[in-house]
Design a protein around this motif. Sequence first.
Motif, PDB file in Angstrom:
ATOM      1  N   LEU A  36      43.485  45.855  30.404  1.00  0.00           N
ATOM      2  CA  LEU A  36      43.020  47.204  30.722  1.00  0.00           C
ATOM      3  C   LEU A  36      43.309  48.104  29.531  1.00  0.00           C
ATOM      4  CD1 LEU A  36      41.766  49.129  32.796  1.00  0.00           C
ATOM      5  CD2 LEU A  36      44.085  49.585  33.642  1.00  0.00           C
ATOM      6  N   ARG A  37      42.254  48.551  28.879  1.00  0.00           N
ATOM      7  CA  ARG A  37      42.363  49.426  27.705  1.00  0.00           C
ATOM      8  C   ARG A  37      41.596  50.706  28.013  1.00  0.00           C
ATOM      9  NH1 ARG A  37      39.371  50.543  22.966  1.00  0.00           N
ATOM     10  NH2 ARG A  37      40.664  50.921  21.120  1.00  0.00           N
ATOM     11  N   ARG A  38      42.329  51.787  28.232  1.00  0.00           N
ATOM     12  CA  ARG A  38      41.718  53.062  28.603  1.00  0.00           C
ATOM     13  C   ARG A  38      42.410  54.170  27.826  1.00  0.00           C
ATOM     14  NH1 ARG A  38      37.348  54.096  31.688  1.00  0.00           N
ATOM     15  NH2 ARG A  38      38.064  54.491  33.785  1.00  0.00           N
ATOM     16  N   LYS A  39      41.658  54.856  26.966  1.00  0.00           N
ATOM     17  CA  LYS A  39      42.231  55.893  26.105  1.00  0.00           C
ATOM     18  C   LYS A  39      41.995  57.297  26.643  1.00  0.00           C
ATOM     19  CE  LYS A  39      43.355  52.878  22.873  1.00  0.00           C
ATOM     20  NZ  LYS A  39      44.746  52.552  22.537  1.00  0.00           N
ATOM     21  N   LYS A  40      41.094  57.461  27.607  1.00  0.00           N
ATOM     22  CA  LYS A  40      40.628  58.799  27.967  1.00  0.00           C
ATOM     23  C   LYS A  40      40.985  59.207  29.393  1.00  0.00           C
ATOM     24  CE  LYS A  40      36.730  58.373  24.775  1.00  0.00           C
ATOM     25  NZ  LYS A  40      35.237  58.352  24.622  1.00  0.00           N
ATOM     26  N   ILE A  41      42.011  58.578  29.969  1.00  0.00           N
ATOM     27  CA  ILE A  41      42.419  58.962  31.315  1.00  0.00           C
ATOM     28  C   ILE A  41      43.917  59.251  31.326  1.00  0.00           C
ATOM     29  CG2 ILE A  41      40.560  57.699  32.466  1.00  0.00           C
ATOM     30  CD1 ILE A  41      42.488  55.461  33.091  1.00  0.00           C
ATOM     31  N   THR A  42      44.361  59.983  32.324  1.00  0.00           N
ATOM     32  CA  THR A  42      45.770  60.358  32.430  1.00  0.00           C
ATOM     33  C   THR A  42      46.624  59.155  32.840  1.00  0.00           C
ATOM     34  OG1 THR A  42      45.649  60.932  34.773  1.00  0.00           O
ATOM     35  CG2 THR A  42      45.064  62.659  33.180  1.00  0.00           C
ATOM     36  N   ASP A  43      47.930  59.302  32.711  1.00  0.00           N
ATOM     37  CA  ASP A  43      48.827  58.224  33.119  1.00  0.00           C
ATOM     38  C   ASP A  43      48.666  57.899  34.602  1.00  0.00           C
ATOM     39  OD1 ASP A  43      49.806  57.999  30.578  1.00  0.00           O
ATOM     40  OD2 ASP A  43      51.777  58.866  31.002  1.00  0.00           O
ATOM     41  N   ASP A  44      48.543  58.937  35.444  1.00  0.00           N
ATOM     42  CA  ASP A  44      48.386  58.696  36.880  1.00  0.00           C
ATOM     43  C   ASP A  44      47.098  57.940  37.173  1.00  0.00           C
ATOM     44  OD1 ASP A  44      50.778  59.908  37.444  1.00  0.00           O
ATOM     45  OD2 ASP A  44      49.899  61.832  38.051  1.00  0.00           O
ATOM     46  N   GLN A  45      46.013  58.330  36.502  1.00  0.00           N
ATOM     47  CA  GLN A  45      44.747  57.625  36.683  1.00  0.00           C
ATOM     48  C   GLN A  45      44.853  56.184  36.182  1.00  0.00           C
ATOM     49  OE1 GLN A  45      42.407  60.454  34.423  1.00  0.00           O
ATOM     50  NE2 GLN A  45      41.359  61.184  36.279  1.00  0.00           N
ATOM     51  N   PHE A  46      45.552  56.017  35.069  1.00  0.00           N
ATOM     52  CA  PHE A  46      45.718  54.684  34.485  1.00  0.00           C
ATOM     53  C   PHE A  46      46.491  53.783  35.451  1.00  0.00           C
ATOM     54  CE2 PHE A  46      47.041  51.263  31.864  1.00  0.00           C
ATOM     55  CZ  PHE A  46      46.225  51.227  30.745  1.00  0.00           C
ATOM     56  N   ILE A  47      47.568  54.306  36.013  1.00  0.00           N
ATOM     57  CA  ILE A  47      48.371  53.518  36.941  1.00  0.00           C
ATOM     58  C   ILE A  47      47.543  53.097  38.155  1.00  0.00           C
ATOM     59  CG2 ILE A  47      50.292  53.637  38.582  1.00  0.00           C
ATOM     60  CD1 ILE A  47      51.723  55.407  36.468  1.00  0.00           C
ATOM     61  N   GLU A  48      46.782  54.039  38.701  1.00  0.00           N
ATOM     62  CA  GLU A  48      45.942  53.728  39.867  1.00  0.00           C
ATOM     63  C   GLU A  48      44.947  52.616  39.536  1.00  0.00           C
ATOM     64  OE1 GLU A  48      42.785  55.942  42.931  1.00  0.00           O
ATOM     65  OE2 GLU A  48      43.764  57.083  41.325  1.00  0.00           O
ATOM     66  N   GLU A  49      44.304  52.742  38.380  1.00  0.00           N
ATOM     67  CA  GLU A  49      43.319  51.737  37.999  1.00  0.00           C
ATOM     68  C   GLU A  49      44.002  50.411  37.651  1.00  0.00           C
ATOM     69  OE1 GLU A  49      39.200  52.491  36.140  1.00  0.00           O
ATOM     70  OE2 GLU A  49      40.591  52.318  34.451  1.00  0.00           O
ATOM     71  N   ALA A  50      45.161  50.495  37.010  1.00  0.00           N
ATOM     72  CA  ALA A  50      45.885  49.282  36.642  1.00  0.00           C
ATOM     73  C   ALA A  50      46.238  48.457  37.876  1.00  0.00           C
ATOM     74  CB  ALA A  50      47.152  49.643  35.866  1.00  0.00           C
ATOM     75  N   LEU A  51      46.675  49.105  38.924  1.00  0.00           N
ATOM     76  CA  LEU A  51      47.023  48.387  40.146  1.00  0.00           C
ATOM     77  C   LEU A  51      45.804  47.726  40.776  1.00  0.00           C
ATOM     78  CD1 LEU A  51      49.584  50.932  41.651  1.00  0.00           C
ATOM     79  CD2 LEU A  51      50.088  48.670  40.673  1.00  0.00           C
ATOM     80  N   GLN A  52      44.647  48.390  40.670  1.00  0.00           N
ATOM     81  CA  GLN A  52      43.419  47.806  41.205  1.00  0.00           C
ATOM     82  C   GLN A  52      42.990  46.577  40.391  1.00  0.00           C
ATOM     83  OE1 GLN A  52      41.044  51.404  40.926  1.00  0.00           O
ATOM     84  NE2 GLN A  52      41.162  51.739  43.129  1.00  0.00           N
ATOM     85  N   VAL A  53      43.075  46.695  39.071  1.00  0.00           N
ATOM     86  CA  VAL A  53      42.690  45.566  38.216  1.00  0.00           C
ATOM     87  C   VAL A  53      43.683  44.422  38.379  1.00  0.00           C
ATOM     88  CG1 VAL A  53      42.250  44.806  35.853  1.00  0.00           C
ATOM     89  CG2 VAL A  53      41.526  47.085  36.574  1.00  0.00           C
ATOM     90  N   LYS A  54      44.955  44.758  38.488  1.00  0.00           N
ATOM     91  CA  LYS A  54      45.973  43.721  38.700  1.00  0.00           C
ATOM     92  C   LYS A  54      45.692  42.954  39.992  1.00  0.00           C
ATOM     93  CE  LYS A  54      50.913  43.019  39.479  1.00  0.00           C
ATOM     94  NZ  LYS A  54      52.241  43.657  39.626  1.00  0.00           N
ATOM     95  N   GLN A  55      45.330  43.676  41.054  1.00  0.00           N
ATOM     96  CA  GLN A  55      45.023  43.017  42.330  1.00  0.00           C
ATOM     97  C   GLN A  55      43.844  42.053  42.169  1.00  0.00           C
ATOM     98  OE1 GLN A  55      44.198  45.738  45.516  1.00  0.00           O
ATOM     99  NE2 GLN A  55      44.033  44.140  47.066  1.00  0.00           N
ATOM    100  N   LEU A  56      42.829  42.485  41.418  1.00  0.00           N
ATOM    101  CA  LEU A  56      41.685  41.612  41.145  1.00  0.00           C
ATOM    102  C   LEU A  56      42.135  40.343  40.423  1.00  0.00           C
ATOM    103  CD1 LEU A  56      38.520  43.541  39.859  1.00  0.00           C
ATOM    104  CD2 LEU A  56      38.682  41.927  41.760  1.00  0.00           C
ATOM    105  N   CYS A  57      42.969  40.533  39.392  1.00  0.00           N
ATOM    106  CA  CYS A  57      43.434  39.390  38.619  1.00  0.00           C
ATOM    107  C   CYS A  57      44.275  38.450  39.483  1.00  0.00           C
ATOM    108  CB  CYS A  57      44.234  39.863  37.409  1.00  0.00           C
ATOM    109  SG  CYS A  57      43.231  40.674  36.141  1.00  0.00           S
ATOM    110  N   ARG A  58      45.087  39.011  40.359  1.00  0.00           N
ATOM    111  CA  ARG A  58      45.876  38.179  41.269  1.00  0.00           C
ATOM    112  C   ARG A  58      44.960  37.382  42.200  1.00  0.00           C
ATOM    113  NH1 ARG A  58      49.120  38.924  38.210  1.00  0.00           N
ATOM    114  NH2 ARG A  58      51.213  39.807  38.348  1.00  0.00           N
ATOM    115  N   GLN A  59      43.919  38.047  42.666  1.00  0.00           N
ATOM    116  CA  GLN A  59      42.973  37.393  43.578  1.00  0.00           C
ATOM    117  C   GLN A  59      42.361  36.150  42.935  1.00  0.00           C
ATOM    118  OE1 GLN A  59      39.930  40.053  45.047  1.00  0.00           O
ATOM    119  NE2 GLN A  59      38.563  38.383  45.600  1.00  0.00           N
ATOM    120  N   TYR A  60      42.071  36.254  41.620  1.00  0.00           N
ATOM    121  CA  TYR A  60      41.432  35.142  40.910  1.00  0.00           C
ATOM    122  C   TYR A  60      42.430  34.325  40.088  1.00  0.00           C
ATOM    123  CZ  TYR A  60      36.944  37.113  42.296  1.00  0.00           C
ATOM    124  OH  TYR A  60      35.863  37.564  43.017  1.00  0.00           O
TER     125      TYR A  60
END
Length: 205
Positions: A36-60
Amino acid sequence: MGLVHDLRLYLVTDERPDLLPRIEQAIQGGVTCVQLRRKKITDDQFIEEALQVKQLCRQYQIPFAINDRVEIAREVEADWLHIGQEDKGILYARAIVGSNTKIGVSVHSVEEAIEAERSGADYVGVGALFPTSSKPDTIPLHLDTLRSIRKAIEIPIVGIGGITEENIKRIPADAVNGFAIISSILSAPDPKSAAIRMRKMADME
């Protein structure tokens, strides 16, 4: 999973609103890890998205990496952290994330690659190998430099920067353990089909 296999087709994200469904399509097509490489979002937004992407990666059942944001990598318990030369350095990052998180470092020369390995990097990302829209000011690295880096270090190497279906075969097969891809998969009309094609080419290396 072995680390070298995990690096085979390394998806790096870009800035887009429809990121999550495209990541899932890419994983279904054969991506072996996601950063997850995101330069244009806040830390809170990054954390929220990171948890979603992590869940996807765990699923697969594939590894999940964070780009640059060391403290967030620790907070969300990312599998990997990837840092650049301009960041605080691998020793600082290791002190924050601990020994269980694998750390990759972007390098652009033999000297940087040797220093990354000496400092405890688990792998290096070498590039940009070709002109890339994600970093338009970057001067592409000569492929001879990639060969020299391969001879100089033992840890795995991921080639990155402007890699497409057309130029991937120009990368020396014995110089890399995997390919980091952004636009050629995420900007494709069908990310799954693009990932399938890129994975086949990566596996043939």
